[in-house]
Design a protein around this motif. Structure first.
Motif, PDB file in Angstrom:
ATOM      1  N   PRO A 137       0.846  -1.200   0.000  1.00 14.96           N
ATOM      2  CA  PRO A 137       0.000   0.000   0.000  1.00 14.96           C
ATOM      3  C   PRO A 137       0.879   1.247   0.000  1.00 14.96           C
ATOM      4  N   LEU A 138       0.266   2.374  -0.239  1.00 16.03           N
ATOM      5  CA  LEU A 138       1.026   3.613  -0.406  1.00 16.03           C
ATOM      6  C   LEU A 138       1.880   3.943   0.817  1.00 16.03           C
ATOM      7  N   CYS A 139       1.380   3.656   2.021  1.00 16.43           N
ATOM      8  CA  CYS A 139       2.160   3.963   3.230  1.00 16.43           C
ATOM      9  C   CYS A 139       3.476   3.199   3.222  1.00 16.43           C
ATOM     10  N   CYS A 235      -0.027   7.412   7.611  1.00 22.01           N
ATOM     11  CA  CYS A 235      -0.830   7.080   6.428  1.00 22.01           C
ATOM     12  C   CYS A 235      -0.773   8.261   5.462  1.00 22.01           C
ATOM     13  N   TYR A 237      -2.631   9.200   3.063  1.00 24.67           N
ATOM     14  CA  TYR A 237      -3.912   9.868   2.824  1.00 24.67           C
ATOM     15  C   TYR A 237      -4.266  10.797   3.987  1.00 24.67           C
ATOM     16  N   TYR A 271     -10.059   8.243   4.803  1.00 26.10           N
ATOM     17  CA  TYR A 271      -8.726   7.810   4.376  1.00 26.10           C
ATOM     18  C   TYR A 271      -8.691   6.336   3.994  1.00 26.10           C
ATOM     19  N   GLN A 272      -9.399   5.519   4.756  1.00 27.24           N
ATOM     20  CA  GLN A 272      -9.373   4.081   4.461  1.00 27.24           C
ATOM     21  C   GLN A 272     -10.123   3.767   3.164  1.00 27.24           C
ATOM     22  N   HIS A 293      -6.034  -2.890   7.154  1.00 29.25           N
ATOM     23  CA  HIS A 293      -4.698  -3.243   7.615  1.00 29.25           C
ATOM     24  C   HIS A 293      -3.748  -3.258   6.410  1.00 29.25           C
TER      25      HIS A 293
END
Ligand code: SF4
Length: 375
Positions: A137-139, A235, A237, A271-272, A293
């Motif tokens: 994921p981006l994080c 995160c 986002y 954000y999620q 997650h």
């Protein structure tokens, strides 16, 4: 008024009298105090007699929903009144205080990971670059990029990224290899061992109180301490400025309309949901596991990649077998030799070739950003 008249009142306007009569003989209805069916009464959708409403089974949902709302409302008022006293209780106060941050989904330690699709495999230090391009994921791809650029991550980043890598199956020995390879571009191996090896072993429960730490959930990351100067955890986002998010999404292969769809969620602070939309844009399908997650994002991405690799391999093998029926095989090759190689090329980084191979197939929608870079 007889039962038939009761049903005549309850008949939906879209239903003919004949259809309604056919159902009348075997459909039950319920007699409830009219105060429990106010919505139906207001719309003249039930027969009323003697203070009771006669409700067809198909309209009972309205009554159950109204009853649930009333009970919930009453309970919330009671809970709000009791809350100050309960928060004083040293046993319950911390539990209630942390409830909004609690993560109740799947755990992704080495044990939890082994039960999940796409997880449970051992990942090597040398695999991480490739996996960051396809399934992070981006994080986590942001942390990976920062690590590659600076050969260092501050404590928050090491914790967030290190535990994520542990959750995808990077064992302790491979983790030491991975972190040492990056950090020793700017420091000696001796310094690395002295300053950082202990923390890595600690994350794996080999030092200190020997707790087996699990990777952070999205809620923990989003509501945790925001990154300060020089830090890149958190995160994206939630914690990055919107221009940086937009740039990162374009780098991951999202088309401008897809980027805007993600950004709409970022602007409304969902954000999620933003993460889920990004996943959908890259993988061609949505998943409930995503946005809960980071390791859920990874395992879902791996599951989709594995399924498409299988589909592509089968299709290519079938095409090769069909071609072999009409043409002599090239010396030194076989259908089984060529198919996996072609499939791997289509799935890992061969975006142009695979786009052609997948055109028009929903099962083989393009996986965006694979191998483009390490965002
Ligand atoms: Fe990472 Fe979760 Fe934020 Fe997605 S929503 S970028 S997985 S922290």
């Amino acid at each position: 008024m007889g039962l038939k008249a009761v049903w005549a009142v309850a008949r939906p306007s879209a239903t003919t009298e004949a259809e309604w009569d056919a159902r009348f003989s075997h459909e039950p209805f319920f007699r409830v105090p009219f105060t429990q069916a106010l919505d139906l009464v207001a719309h003249r959708r039930v027969y009323l007699s003697g203070g009771f409403a006669y409700v067809p089974r198909e309209r009972l949902t309205a009554i159950i929903v109204a009853r649930f709302r009333a009970e919930l409302s009453r309970s919330l008022v009671l809970a709000a009144k009791a809350l100050p006293a309960v928060l004083q209780d040293e046993r319950l106060g911390p539990v209630l205080g942390n409830m909004s941050r609690a993560y109740l989904g799947a755990q992704y330690g080495p044990d939890g990971a082994s039960a999940r699709a796409g997880a449970g495999k051992q990942v090597k230090a040398a695999d991480v670059d490739r996996l960051a391009g396809t399934s992070f994921p981006l994080c986590m791809s942001g942390l990976h990029r920062a690590l590659r650029e600076h050969s260092h991550l501050k404590h928050g980043g090491r914790m967030q990224y290190g535990l994520f890598l542990k959750g995808i199956g990077l064992g302790l020995e491979e983790a030491l290899v991975f972190w040492q390879a990056h950090f020793t571009r700017k420091m000696s191996a001796e310094d690395f061992v002295k300053k950082y090896a202990y923390n890595i072993r600690h994350n794996y429960g080999k030092e200190g109180k020997r707790a087996d730490y699990t990777p952070f959930s999205c809620v923990k990351i989003i509501t945790g301490t925001a990154p300060g100067a020089g830090e890149v955890h958190g995160c994206p986002y939630r914690h990055w400025d919107q221009t940086a998010v937009r740039t990162a999404l374009l780098s991951r292969g999202l088309a401008p309309p897809q980027v805007e769809r993600v950004m709409d969620s970022v602007k409304s602070r969902d954000y999620q949901i933003a993460c889920r939309r990004e996943f959908e844009a890259r993988h061609g399908e949505d998943s409930d596991e995503v946005g809960q997650h980071p390791n859920g994002y990874y395992s879902e991405s791996q599951r989709i990649h594995a399924a498409r690799l299988t589909t592509t391999t089968t299709t290519t093998a079938a095409a090769a077998a069909a071609a072999a029926g009409g043409a002599a095989p090239v010396p030194g090759t076989s259908a089984s030799d060529g198919a996996p190689a072609a499939a791997m090329a289509a799935t890992e980084g061969g975006v142009d070739a695979s786009d052609k191979a997948r055109a028009g197939s929903a099962a083989a929608a393009p996986l965006r950003g694979e191998g483009d870079d390490d965002w």
